[in-house]
Design an enzyme around this catalytic site. Structure first.
Site, PDB file in Angstrom:
ATOM      1  N   PHE A   8       0.808  -1.209   0.000  1.00  0.00           N
ATOM      2  CA  PHE A   8       0.000   0.000   0.000  1.00  0.00           C
ATOM      3  C   PHE A   8       0.842   1.261   0.000  1.00  0.00           C
ATOM      4  O   PHE A   8       1.785   1.387   0.797  1.00  0.00           O
ATOM      5  CB  PHE A   8      -0.885   0.061   1.262  1.00  0.00           C
ATOM      6  CG  PHE A   8      -1.959  -0.973   1.327  1.00  0.00           C
ATOM      7  CD1 PHE A   8      -3.227  -0.722   0.816  1.00  0.00           C
ATOM      8  CD2 PHE A   8      -1.715  -2.203   1.927  1.00  0.00           C
ATOM      9  CE1 PHE A   8      -4.227  -1.687   0.897  1.00  0.00           C
ATOM     10  CE2 PHE A   8      -2.709  -3.167   2.019  1.00  0.00           C
ATOM     11  CZ  PHE A   8      -3.969  -2.907   1.497  1.00  0.00           C
ATOM     12  N   ASP A   9       0.478   2.196  -0.873  1.00  0.00           N
ATOM     13  CA  ASP A   9       0.902   3.567  -0.653  1.00  0.00           C
ATOM     14  C   ASP A   9       0.243   4.014   0.651  1.00  0.00           C
ATOM     15  O   ASP A   9      -0.711   3.378   1.122  1.00  0.00           O
ATOM     16  CB  ASP A   9       0.435   4.431  -1.825  1.00  0.00           C
ATOM     17  CG  ASP A   9       0.687   5.900  -1.593  1.00  0.00           C
ATOM     18  OD1 ASP A   9       1.838   6.265  -1.328  1.00  0.00           O
ATOM     19  OD2 ASP A   9      -0.276   6.674  -1.658  1.00  0.00           O
ATOM     20  N   PHE A  10       0.712   5.101   1.231  1.00  0.00           N
ATOM     21  CA  PHE A  10       0.115   5.539   2.502  1.00  0.00           C
ATOM     22  C   PHE A  10      -0.764   6.781   2.347  1.00  0.00           C
ATOM     23  O   PHE A  10      -1.974   6.711   2.475  1.00  0.00           O
ATOM     24  CB  PHE A  10       1.199   5.775   3.557  1.00  0.00           C
ATOM     25  CG  PHE A  10       0.612   5.950   4.928  1.00  0.00           C
ATOM     26  CD1 PHE A  10       0.057   4.870   5.588  1.00  0.00           C
ATOM     27  CD2 PHE A  10       0.571   7.190   5.536  1.00  0.00           C
ATOM     28  CE1 PHE A  10      -0.528   5.016   6.842  1.00  0.00           C
ATOM     29  CE2 PHE A  10       0.005   7.352   6.797  1.00  0.00           C
ATOM     30  CZ  PHE A  10      -0.551   6.261   7.440  1.00  0.00           C
ATOM     31  N   ASP A  11      -0.141   7.912   2.012  1.00  0.00           N
ATOM     32  CA  ASP A  11      -0.902   9.163   1.891  1.00  0.00           C
ATOM     33  C   ASP A  11      -1.952   9.067   0.799  1.00  0.00           C
ATOM     34  O   ASP A  11      -1.646   8.712  -0.343  1.00  0.00           O
ATOM     35  CB  ASP A  11       0.047  10.319   1.539  1.00  0.00           C
ATOM     36  CG  ASP A  11       0.943  10.707   2.701  1.00  0.00           C
ATOM     37  OD1 ASP A  11       0.541  10.530   3.849  1.00  0.00           O
ATOM     38  OD2 ASP A  11       2.057  11.200   2.440  1.00  0.00           O
ATOM     39  N   ASP A 163      -3.068   5.764  -4.803  1.00  0.00           N
ATOM     40  CA  ASP A 163      -3.981   6.816  -5.270  1.00  0.00           C
ATOM     41  C   ASP A 163      -3.345   7.687  -6.340  1.00  0.00           C
ATOM     42  O   ASP A 163      -3.934   8.687  -6.759  1.00  0.00           O
ATOM     43  CB  ASP A 163      -4.385   7.714  -4.087  1.00  0.00           C
ATOM     44  CG  ASP A 163      -3.225   8.540  -3.556  1.00  0.00           C
ATOM     45  OD1 ASP A 163      -3.404   9.746  -3.344  1.00  0.00           O
ATOM     46  OD2 ASP A 163      -2.136   7.985  -3.345  1.00  0.00           O
TER      47      ASP A 163
END
Length: 213
Positions: A8-11, A163
């Site tokens: 996962f990306d975070f932001d 995202d």
């Protein structure tokens, strides 16, 4: 393919830091370039590393700009971030299914940990890769490949989720399938240009994707 790991990306993917990031950039840029940037302009700065962004905006001033950014960002972090629906519950469900979870982010490890603490998800991740761990950030494949190496998972058994275009491209550059999230501040149509194999309308979609394998 049997899905064994989700990266996962975070932001903007697991934690809504969009307002925090935009307000931080506006604070720094308004001081240095009064009236030259709008909140909409700051959307372009979500995804790339801080160093890359400030190198483009103010060559030679990166270190000073990054220091100002980080000072303000840390000060206002907890008050400006918000949750996305079903994130932690879904992560817990995936974990219970035996799926390994990793963070692959373009932010510093210290701030990933800060965000995970706010989210209440620190205990759920087997690996987290931040800018401290790599020479090259997304869309370079290095952080994705490092996460897979530390997890001990083959690229065909993982999905990179994010995202931003950088997330999808990093996944594809590493030979990993990618998923975009429809709650991206840029919107699903923007992400579809980069041909992710999956588009999540909700975090819970991952449960079915993993089951279908």
């Amino acid at each position: 393919m049997a899905v064994k790991a989700l990266l996962f990306d975070f932001d903007g993917t697991l934690l809504n830091t969009n307002d925090l990031i935009i307000q931080t950039f506006m604070h720094v840029l308004e001081e240095r370039f009064p009236g030259q940037y709008s909140s909409k302009d700051c959307l372009n700065f979500i995804g790339p590393s801080l160093k890359q962004t400030f190198s483009d905006i103010a060559p030679g001033e990166e270190d000073a700009m990054m220091a100002k950014y980080r000072t303000w960002n840390v000060l206002h972090h907890d008050e400006l971030v918000t949750d996305y629906p079903d994130v932690v519950a879904t992560l817990e469900h995936l974990k219970s299914m035996g799926i390994q979870l990793a963070i692959v982010s373009t932010k510093r490890n210290e701030m990933i940990d800060r965000g995970l603490g706010v989210l209440g998800a620190t205990h759920l991740f087997d690996v987290r890769i931040g800018t401290d761990d790599v020479k090259n950030v997304k869309p370079n494949p290095e952080p994705v490949l490092l996460a897979l190496e530390r997890l001990g998972v083959a690229k065909e058994d993982a999905i990179m989720i994010g995202d931003n275009s950088h997330d999808i491209e990093a996944g594809h550059n590493a030979g990993v399938k990618a998923a975009g999230v429809a709650w991206s501040i840029r919107g699903a149509d923007y992400l579809l240009q980069f041909k992710p194999e999956y588009m999540l309308q909700a975090m819970t979609d991952l449960i079915d994707i993993v089951k279908e394998g």
